[in-house]
Design a protein around this motif. Structure first.
Motif, mmCIF file in Angstrom:
data_model
loop_
_atom_site.group_PDB
_atom_site.id
_atom_site.type_symbol
_atom_site.label_atom_id
_atom_site.label_comp_id
_atom_site.label_asym_id
_atom_site.label_seq_id
_atom_site.Cartn_x
_atom_site.Cartn_y
_atom_site.Cartn_z
ATOM 1 N N ASP A 89 -21.072 -11.135 -100.260
ATOM 2 C CA ASP A 89 -21.184 -12.073 -99.139
ATOM 3 C C ASP A 89 -21.556 -13.473 -99.629
ATOM 4 N N ALA A 90 -22.460 -13.543 -100.622
ATOM 5 C CA ALA A 90 -22.851 -14.841 -101.170
ATOM 6 C C ALA A 90 -21.678 -15.505 -101.885
ATOM 7 N N LEU A 91 -20.892 -14.728 -102.625
ATOM 8 C CA LEU A 91 -19.716 -15.280 -103.313
ATOM 9 C C LEU A 91 -18.685 -15.794 -102.317
ATOM 10 N N ALA A 94 -20.010 -19.076 -100.840
ATOM 11 C CA ALA A 94 -19.873 -20.169 -101.808
ATOM 12 C C ALA A 94 -18.409 -20.581 -101.954
ATOM 13 N N HIS A 95 -17.500 -19.600 -101.927
ATOM 14 C CA HIS A 95 -16.073 -19.913 -102.044
ATOM 15 C C HIS A 95 -15.587 -20.704 -100.838
ATOM 16 N N ARG A 96 -16.049 -20.328 -99.655
ATOM 17 C CA ARG A 96 -15.636 -21.038 -98.446
ATOM 18 C C ARG A 96 -16.186 -22.480 -98.439
ATOM 19 N N ALA A 97 -17.359 -22.673 -99.019
ATOM 20 C CA ALA A 97 -17.954 -24.016 -99.055
ATOM 21 C C ALA A 97 -17.497 -24.820 -100.266
ATOM 22 N N ASP A 98 -16.515 -24.271 -100.996
ATOM 23 C CA ASP A 98 -15.994 -24.922 -102.200
ATOM 24 C C ASP A 98 -17.120 -25.182 -103.199
ATOM 25 N N PHE A 99 -17.943 -24.161 -103.343
ATOM 26 C CA PHE A 99 -19.099 -24.238 -104.239
ATOM 27 C C PHE A 99 -18.904 -23.211 -105.340
ATOM 28 N N LYS A 100 -18.965 -23.652 -106.591
ATOM 29 C CA LYS A 100 -18.697 -22.767 -107.719
ATOM 30 C C LYS A 100 -19.920 -21.904 -108.001
ATOM 31 N N VAL A 120 -27.464 -19.472 -101.238
ATOM 32 C CA VAL A 120 -26.181 -20.172 -101.069
ATOM 33 C C VAL A 120 -26.167 -20.949 -99.764
ATOM 34 N N LYS A 121 -26.679 -20.338 -98.704
ATOM 35 C CA LYS A 121 -26.733 -21.044 -97.417
ATOM 36 C C LYS A 121 -27.613 -22.292 -97.519
ATOM 37 N N MET A 122 -28.736 -22.171 -98.264
ATOM 38 C CA MET A 122 -29.624 -23.318 -98.407
ATOM 39 C C MET A 122 -29.005 -24.403 -99.297
#
Length: 325
Positions: A89-91, A94-100, A120-122
């Motif tokens: 879920d965290a991956l 992060a993928h949806r937020a374009d965060f590596k 990741v949310k924070m």
């Protein structure tokens, strides 16, 4: 007939054991979702004491989200005691937020006891932490009660081994106390509360923590006690007690000295009869001289008695006059 029944029962038993050991339903779900997973992999999970659904369901989510997560990675994390579903879920977040966020980093954060999904949310949506009321005293002795709002963002690179919110709050409180304490007057702080934010923020308080401090905003400043006046009052009270103790000490010494002098006088008076007897014995004092001395002493005592009685009569007459008036 009995043989046929026994054969059917045996076949049913074998099929029941097969379907209970081989999760055929999970294999069909994975196949329908486009996940390349063989029945042999599912059987291997059973043999390795891995619950297949704990691996298959997260793998389906990861595949649908476009993540290149492998079965072996999920199994290894599960066997290490991690939460596979939360990591996936965290991956995805992060993928949806374009965060590596690599899988290894997410798994390490989860195994360290941190909530990787919350981290990741924070990272995407910063969190606001409000400090309790911080008591600080300016140089003029006035106490200021300050509340601050700290906006932080999770730093995933320092999430493992980094300190938490308590350290951030402690450092912010220390910075507020230092800034207010260096102010000459409390009015200076009330006029420029943003000076606290700028000074505290420039100290790099997020070093070694799992967060990145974005801003520090002063929410409220209240005037508290006059600490300087209270300290002066306590000092004055302490000085008074010390002075009283020293005066009592001097009085006690004076009383002791007076008692010593009286004792010496009594001792000297006790030596007079002995000295007179020695003088009479050695002939240094005649008998008539001794009687003359006694007469002088008696006369002196009589005069003192008359003088005291006269003073008493004067006081009585004065009192009567005042009463008559």
């Amino acid at each position: 007939m009995i043989g046929i029944i026994i054969s059917l029962a045996a076949i049913i038993t074998v099929l029941a054991l097969f379907f209970s050991f081989v999760p055929l339903g999970l294999w069909i779900s994975a196949l329908a979702a486009g996940v390349k997973l063989s029945i042999g992999n599912l059987v291997g999970m059973r043999l390795r004491r891995v619950v297949p659904k704990r691996i298959v369901h997260p793998l389906i989510k990861a595949t649908k989200a476009g993540l290149g997560v492998k079965v072996n990675q999920l199994e290894a994390h599960y066997l290490a005691g991690g939460n596979v579903d939360r990591v996936v879920d965290a991956l995805i977040a992060a993928h949806r937020a374009d965060f590596k966020l690599p899988f290894e980093r997410a798994a390490a954060i989860d195994l360290a006891g941190r909530d990787v999904l919350d981290a990741v949310k924070m990272s995407v949506n910063p969190k606001v932490i409000e400090t309790p009321s911080i008591s600080a005293v300016a140089k003029d002795g006035i106490e200021l009660l300050t509340k601050a709002r700290v906006t932080v963002r999770a730093n995933l690179d320092r999430l493992i081994g980094g300190s938490g919110e308590a350290t951030v709050l402690a450092r912010v409180g220390e910075g507020v106390v230092t800034t207010v304490g260096s102010a000459v007057s409390h009015k200076e702080v009330l006029e420029n509360p943003d000076k606290i934010s700028q000074t505290v923020l420039s100290k790099g308080l997020d070093a070694g923590t799992a967060f990145e401090i974005l801003s520090i905003d002063i929410a409220d400043i209240d005037i508290g006690r006059n600490i300087g006046a209270q300290l002066q009052s306590l000092q004055a009270e302490a000085d008074k007690n010390i002075a009283q103790a020293k005066a009592e000490e001097r009085r006690g010494m004076a009383v002791a000295t007076e008692q010593e002098m009286r004792a010496a006088l009594v001792e000297a008076q006790a030596q007079i009869p002995k000295a007179i007897a020695e003088a009479l014995k050695e002939g240094n004092l005649g008998v008539m001289d001794y009687y003359d001395m006694e007469n002088v002493i008696s006369d002196t005592k009589m005069r003192q008695s008359i003088s005291k009685s006269g003073n008493s009569s004067k006081k009585i007459s004065e009192n009567n006059k005042q009463k008559n008036k």
